[in-house]
Motif scaffolding. Structure first.
Motif, PDB file in Angstrom:
ATOM      1  N   THR A 101       0.821  -1.208   0.000  1.00 45.82           N
ATOM      2  CA  THR A 101       0.000   0.000   0.000  1.00 45.82           C
ATOM      3  C   THR A 101       0.859   1.265   0.000  1.00 45.82           C
ATOM      4  O   THR A 101       0.550   2.244  -0.666  1.00 45.82           O
ATOM      5  N   PHE A 102       1.919   1.264   0.802  1.00 47.39           N
ATOM      6  CA  PHE A 102       2.794   2.439   0.925  1.00 47.39           C
ATOM      7  C   PHE A 102       4.235   2.034   0.624  1.00 47.39           C
ATOM      8  O   PHE A 102       5.086   2.050   1.517  1.00 47.39           O
ATOM      9  N   CYS A 141       6.678   3.491  -0.733  1.00 51.17           N
ATOM     10  CA  CYS A 141       7.708   4.507  -0.469  1.00 51.17           C
ATOM     11  C   CYS A 141       7.704   4.958   0.984  1.00 51.17           C
ATOM     12  O   CYS A 141       8.521   5.794   1.378  1.00 51.17           O
ATOM     13  N   ASP A 142       6.767   4.479   1.775  1.00 53.12           N
ATOM     14  CA  ASP A 142       6.632   4.949   3.156  1.00 53.12           C
ATOM     15  C   ASP A 142       6.455   3.777   4.109  1.00 53.12           C
ATOM     16  O   ASP A 142       5.763   3.887   5.118  1.00 53.12           O
ATOM     17  N   TYR A 188      -6.316   3.348   4.677  1.00 53.99           N
ATOM     18  CA  TYR A 188      -5.991   3.131   3.265  1.00 53.99           C
ATOM     19  C   TYR A 188      -5.499   1.702   3.055  1.00 53.99           C
ATOM     20  O   TYR A 188      -5.864   1.041   2.073  1.00 53.99           O
ATOM     21  N   ARG A 203      -7.223  -0.702   0.410  1.00 51.03           N
ATOM     22  CA  ARG A 203      -6.481  -1.314  -0.695  1.00 51.03           C
ATOM     23  C   ARG A 203      -6.638  -2.827  -0.663  1.00 51.03           C
ATOM     24  O   ARG A 203      -6.678  -3.501  -1.689  1.00 51.03           O
ATOM     25  N   PRO A 227       0.942  10.236   1.487  1.00 53.75           N
ATOM     26  CA  PRO A 227       1.819   9.973   0.341  1.00 53.75           C
ATOM     27  C   PRO A 227       1.074  10.136  -0.984  1.00 53.75           C
ATOM     28  O   PRO A 227      -0.102   9.782  -1.097  1.00 53.75           O
ATOM     29  N   THR A 252       1.312   8.538  -3.529  1.00 50.93           N
ATOM     30  CA  THR A 252       1.006   7.276  -4.213  1.00 50.93           C
ATOM     31  C   THR A 252      -0.412   6.791  -3.937  1.00 50.93           C
ATOM     32  O   THR A 252      -0.861   5.815  -4.531  1.00 50.93           O
TER      33      THR A 252
END
Lengths: 506, 506
Positions: free
Chosen positions: A264-265, A267-268, B14, B18, B72, B74
């Motif tokens: 889901t994240f 990059c984080d 989120y 997702r 983010p 994204t």
């Protein structure tokens, strides 16, 4: 909103009005008697909100009707008509700039105006300044203990005195030196950076890898999506080999939660390590997912620990990150930021410093917003002059004595640039000059006169409110925050010390 | 207002979205792990506000735009569209009625609904219930210590976490057993009785009798106005003779302030005795003005002390009132109510009880609203079930373990009518019946099974919220207050004790 006031203020206002003294020129000062948390200083905060309270000061028709219903029926109707006309348009306020270091017994706010209004403003100003200054001071102490490089996050929303208390906590913690808040509304309203991690409930909501959906992630540089769950499982085996811990002890629900969060994240990605066993589950699972992400070109942003011996565990975790980084040739792995939370207090920070730690970021909630070391600053608001005559309260309790008369206040600096004394002089006395010898008396030792020669003299108060309007540009929140840190940095180490500081003479 | 939430809740939301798990049926429970203030119980409060928070739960377009700016980049746009559609219409809440005694680890709120919403509600509910329950519990402890006949006034406006914190403090202190508040706005908004006295600043704003204006007061029964200042001066001489104290030591400004207040509020005259010396100034001045008023047919309503040894002074003051009453043949004089304030804590109340006192009314501020003994209740909100599977957190920290699954909760009463145990059973287990033997396990001693026979069994939870609406009539504030006192009165003395109480088994 009706003015914030205690009922006795309105009763007394009627007393003044009946006596025809309601418009007598009066002056009051706001100060605290003892520095909070056994330190030597406080940060003065809440000025901007106090000024907003002044501008809005007014009794609506509904307020007046309510007061009429609860006050004695003997009250003259004309008084209520008069109340409905009141505002702060004849009030002048001078103050030390918001975010400044302030000391006990030095007024950080002076209010002049008609007696009745000056007195009615007492609770509004105390209510808006007391907690603001307390929590800003508390935050500043955490900042001093943590050092300038530690990231500090305010996480007190669920522990404050309701929504509004939480917003105040976020704002004034930021002024006191925190970097960000977890409170979305505070971010939205005040522009404070917001920051979040991941919670145990998210981890616990997964039981096994089959629940993860979607599980495919394209490499950062582009290309066909890869099944991150499969990739993480294969990395888990390698990590467990390196760490010599059995893969069967790594909780599958936790791994699933990490994979789901990473998809889901990407990059984080961050991990919360202590839902199950840190060493045998949280840490291997996190490393496996972070290494899988790395293979696809992504970099994890951190981990959080929320229980146990945080300093000790942070060192073990750093060791594991460095071992993984070296073994799998992933240089950034050794420096993954480690965040901690769980009832962090000043004692915790002292312990981290004493024992050494590899902590990069600290989330503080309860001990920041409720200030358990001293949950109230105890500011008072005292009349110092009415009709040109100074007011003096002479009780048997020496600490509760009031110093009469309107004062001008100067901060005296030594040659090294540290403030060494705040000087209160009556308004009619000549102002002190840099480099000139001054005869002064120190509060608490009034019989003796001492001589000092300041290198620099700074008049502390500015006029912020006049003719019903704010008359000095108010700095932005980040500007106040910067001013607070500058003000703290000027303090000499003896006064900055958090325990048994040298008392600051006034 | 945007929902009260920490950022990580939206990030995790989120994650759930997702993964397509956002609508998975989930259940969470709200409880505290340890009883506050080292007692055995808390008062559950904040339910009505929590339900209001549920009904208002919604992300506005501005909220969504803000979240988009801080999360983010994204994140899938469709998630933000989904956020904008969310509300609590599919949520069901059951709870123990507001004002009930609640015990550690027993959920006083259960929330069922779609996983994503159940999780987003965490901070809203914690923020509204934590402080409410803490301050109600604190107030209840003061009430238990003070006994049922003492008047208790909440005076914490200036010491709370801002205006909203102060309003919560007033409301929940009232629920916990206080009689009234000094906070006008709390009176206006919630209908809590408001009450005020007189402040040092009023006394100090007078210097001499010449400043008193008007000074004439007609007798209560009608007739020509009399100069109350002159009358008070002549009474002062008589009082000083009786008390054997020189009239010259009675402060003239204080006498002026009392006369002015008495002319203004002849039916509500009260004195604050400790601006100057209580024995030689405050008390003779008060008695003089009260006797002058009496001569005109009016009766004083009380005095207040705000410094020094309150219990000891109250006895001396009572002695003086009785002496004056007897000597001047004014029977009501001996029973003039004595109010005290000044940093009153539980220790103060214990001291009053130990040493005996003549105090009739107590004003409590800081120690009530900031709860310095424990400034945060530490309620937690834990997922206990997702998709029909119970959630379990197994950490190394036993106290932080969660008990999985949705539970039905019963309070078991003994033959004397005291609750002796709260029983948690899984929803599918049969419900216990009065008079029937039950096999139970006590938390903390899970290996042993005990048998108990309750005389009465009370199911604790009611359904308060369903289909987006409050579905059970909510009691008024005075009704909640009455329920709280009844709930406290049922407690056996061993559990009601404030220090080292017998632990309540669960």
């Amino acid at each position: 909103m009706a003015p914030l006031a205690d009922l006795y203020q309105v009763s007394m206002a009627y007393g003044h009005w009946r006596a025809g003294r309601h418009r007598a020129p009066a002056a009051a000062e706001l100060f605290f008697r003892r520095p909070p948390f056994r330190g030597s200083f406080a940060l003065g905060a809440g000025l901007a909100e106090g000024l907003r309270g002044l501008r809005a000061f007014r009794f609506s028709a509904a307020d007046v009707a309510y007061l009429r219903s609860v006050l004695p029926s003997t009250i003259d109707d004309a008084f209520f008509d008069y109340l409905a006309t009141l505002d702060a348009s004849e009030v002048t306020v001078t103050a030390i700039p918001e975010g400044s270091v302030v000391f006990a017994r030095v007024p950080f706010l002076q209010v002049k105006g008609p007696l009745l209004v000056v007195q009615l403003l007492e609770t509004t100003l105390l209510c808006l300044i007391n907690y603001a200054s307390l929590v800003a001071t508390n935050a500043a102490r955490f900042r001093l203990l943590a050092g300038p490089d530690m990231k500090l996050i305010e996480m007190g929303l669920r522990r404050a005195q309701g929504p509004d208390g939480a917003l105040s906590a976020s704002k004034y913690s930021y002024i006191g030196g925190f970097d960000c808040t977890s409170n979305i509304l505070a971010g939205k309203l005040y522009g404070i950076p917001v920051r979040g991690t991941i919670a145990h409930s998210f981890i616990m909501s997964f039981r096994c890898l089959e629940e993860v959906q979607p599980r495919e992630l394209p490499p950062r540089a582009g290309g066909d999506p890869v099944d991150l769950a499969d990739l993480a499982v294969s990395w888990l085996q390698q990590v467990c080999d390196l760490l010599q811990t059995p893969p069967s002890k790594a909780n599958q629900g936790e791994l699933a939660a990490f994979v789901s969060y990473a998809v889901t994240f990407p990059c984080d990605f961050q991990g919360l390590l202590d839902t199950y066993c840190v060493r045998r589950s949280g840490l291997p699972n996190f490393c496996a997912v972070a290494l899988a992400l790395h293979q696809l070109g992504y970099q994890a942003i951190g981990v959080r620990l929320d229980s146990g011996d945080l300093a000790q565990q942070s060192k073990e975790i750093r060791g594991v990150f460095q071992a993984c980084g070296a073994h799998f040739q992933v240089p950034w792995f050794g420096t993954i930021p480690i965040a901690v939370s769980n009832d962090i207090s000043e004692q915790s920070l002292e312990q981290f410093r004493r024992e050494g730690s590899e902590i990069d970021m600290i989330g503080i909630g309860t001990h920041l917003v409720t200030c358990p070391l001293q949950p109230s600053l105890g500011c008072v608001y005292k009349l110092v002059e009415v009709n040109g005559s100074p007011c003096l309260k002479l009780t048997e309790d020496e600490e509760k004595m009031t110093i009469p008369g309107m004062k001008a206040i100067y901060r005296l600096y030594d040659a090294a640039g540290h403030p060494f004394m705040d000087l209160m002089a009556l308004e009619e006395e000549p102002s002190p000059s840099a480099g000139q010898e001054l005869g002064i008396r120190v509060l608490g030792q009034l019989e003796e006169t001492t001589k000092v020669i300041p290198t620099t003299v700074e008049p502390l108060h500015r006029t912020y409110f006049r003719d019903g309007q704010v008359c000095e540009a108010l700095p932005s929140l980040p500007e106040v925050r910067t001013h607070a840190q500058a003000s703290l940095n000027l303090l000499s180490p003896a006064h900055r010390r958090l325990h048994e500081p040298q008392p600051y003479p006034v």
